[in-house]
Design an enzyme around this catalytic site. Structure first.
Site, short mmCIF file in Angstrom:
data_model
loop_
_atom_site.label_atom_id
_atom_site.label_comp_id
_atom_site.label_asym_id
_atom_site.label_seq_id
_atom_site.Cartn_x
_atom_site.Cartn_y
_atom_site.Cartn_z
N ASN A 97 -1.87 -1.65 -3.88
CA ASN A 97 -0.86 -0.80 -3.25
C ASN A 97 -1.13 -0.65 -1.76
O ASN A 97 -2.28 -0.69 -1.34
CB ASN A 97 -0.82 0.58 -3.91
N VAL A 98 -0.09 -0.45 -0.99
CA VAL A 98 -0.24 -0.34 0.46
C VAL A 98 0.09 1.08 0.94
O VAL A 98 0.28 1.31 2.12
CB VAL A 98 0.66 -1.37 1.19
N HIS A 114 -4.04 -5.54 -0.19
CA HIS A 114 -2.84 -6.05 0.47
C HIS A 114 -2.52 -5.30 1.76
O HIS A 114 -1.40 -5.37 2.25
CB HIS A 114 -1.65 -5.98 -0.50
N CYS A 122 0.16 -6.26 16.16
CA CYS A 122 0.78 -7.35 16.91
C CYS A 122 0.16 -8.66 16.45
O CYS A 122 -1.05 -8.81 16.43
CB CYS A 122 0.55 -7.16 18.41
N CYS A 173 5.76 -6.05 20.83
CA CYS A 173 4.50 -5.40 21.20
C CYS A 173 4.59 -4.91 22.63
O CYS A 173 5.01 -5.65 23.52
CB CYS A 173 3.35 -6.40 21.06
N SER A 215 0.49 -5.39 -13.70
CA SER A 215 0.77 -6.45 -14.67
C SER A 215 -0.02 -7.71 -14.32
O SER A 215 0.01 -8.68 -15.06
CB SER A 215 2.27 -6.75 -14.69
N LEU A 240 2.01 -0.23 -18.78
CA LEU A 240 3.18 -0.21 -19.65
C LEU A 240 3.73 -1.62 -19.68
O LEU A 240 4.23 -2.12 -18.69
CB LEU A 240 4.23 0.76 -19.10
N CYS A 257 0.03 5.55 -16.53
CA CYS A 257 -1.32 5.72 -15.99
C CYS A 257 -1.77 7.18 -16.11
O CYS A 257 -2.90 7.46 -16.51
CB CYS A 257 -1.36 5.28 -14.54
ZN LIG Z 1 0.59 -7.81 21.51
#
Ligand SMILES: [Zn+2]
Length: 271
Positions: A97-98, A114, A122, A173, A215, A240, A257
């Site tokens: 998860n992020v 991840h 940038c 950027c 999964s 699940l 969970c």
């Molecule tokens: Zn940059």
């Protein structure tokens, strides 16, 4: 065997978590119980880096999704795993998860496999800014987008449906004019090697592996189950529906969970 017994018998767990951990925080899962895509596939890395319109679409949707995603709070699953860590039972927690919700719940030994959605970097000069700061800039450049609302998808993108994104202004950027990208591993992009190597080291040091809410359809997570199996470590999974690793599991718990880990609060932990 019950999950409670599994955790009591294996004192140092390598824990891998996935989207199922965060659904109760209001962050939807990518996949249904059969492991197939629930909605349109997310943005691919190559398209993001090479196509202006892909970046316009991504950031326009992200502008809307972030308002929801950025305010998600950890749920009982994150808190239960943080409690396991405090009891010294987690060798290392690796999450797909992020959303940084494990850290928000108090877990400290986390590898964000991840990446993290709250940081933007940038791609040319590696400058880093917070997603919150970029949100201000996105709204400053595109004030008319503030009125839109949508349900957010797992990567903080928003399920807007089809819309014309061609007038959306994407900020470059500030330092070098390069392409800004969230600090997450997109589909079609590799997880940084050192991140994988560190996680693999902990697979070898753990007594057992516990998968929570994944999964395992994405190889970047599945490879740790393969490695644990190769080392002869027992593997338990809470999910699940089916997982890609069902035939490698010592124990499979088909529950949400939060329900599966609830015993951590009810019965407490050994010692
Ligand atoms: Zn940059």
């Amino acid at each position: 065997m019950r999950l409670q017994d599994f955790i009591q018998h294996h004192r140092r767990l390598f824990v891998l978590t996935g989207a199922g951990c965060s659904t109760e925080s209001g962050i939807p899962d990518y996949r249904d119980a059969d492991g197939s895509w629930k909605r349109a596939q997310p943005v691919m890395f190559k398209a993001f880096m090479t196509e202006t319109q892909t970046r316009q679409r991504y950031w326009a949707r992200s502008l809307i999704g972030w308002r929801h995603f950025g305010h998600a709070r950890p749920n009982a699953t994150h808190h239960a795993l943080a409690r396991l860590e405090k009891h010294g039972q987690i060798e290392r927690l690796v999450t797909q998860n992020v959303d940084r919700l494990h850290q928000a719940a108090g877990s400290t030994d986390v590898i964000d496999l991840h990446g993290r959605l709250d940081i933007v970097l940038c791609m040319t000069c590696d400058a880093r800014i917070t997603r919150e700061d970029l949100q201000k800039e996105l709204l400053r450049l595109n004030p008319e987008w503030e009125q839109f609302d949508a349900h957010s998808a797992p990567d903080g993108d928003a399920d807007l449906g089809i819309r014309d994104f061609s007038t959306f202004e994407v900020p470059p950027c500030e330092r070098c004019g390069g392409i800004l990208k969230p600090d997450v591993v997109f589909f079609g992009e590799s997880v940084p090697r050192d991140r994988v190597d560190t996680a693999m080291l902990h697979v070898g040091q753990a007594d057992a592996m516990l998968v929570v809410g994944s999964s395992l359809m994405v190889y970047s997570g599945y490879r740790f189950v393969e490695a644990a199996a190769r080392h002869g470590k027992p593997i338990a999974a809470v999910n699940l529906g089916r997982t890609r690793a069902d035939e490698l599991l010592t124990l499979k718990v088909e529950q949400s969970c939060a329900a599966a880990l609830e015993f951590i609060w009810r019965a407490g932990l050994p010692r």
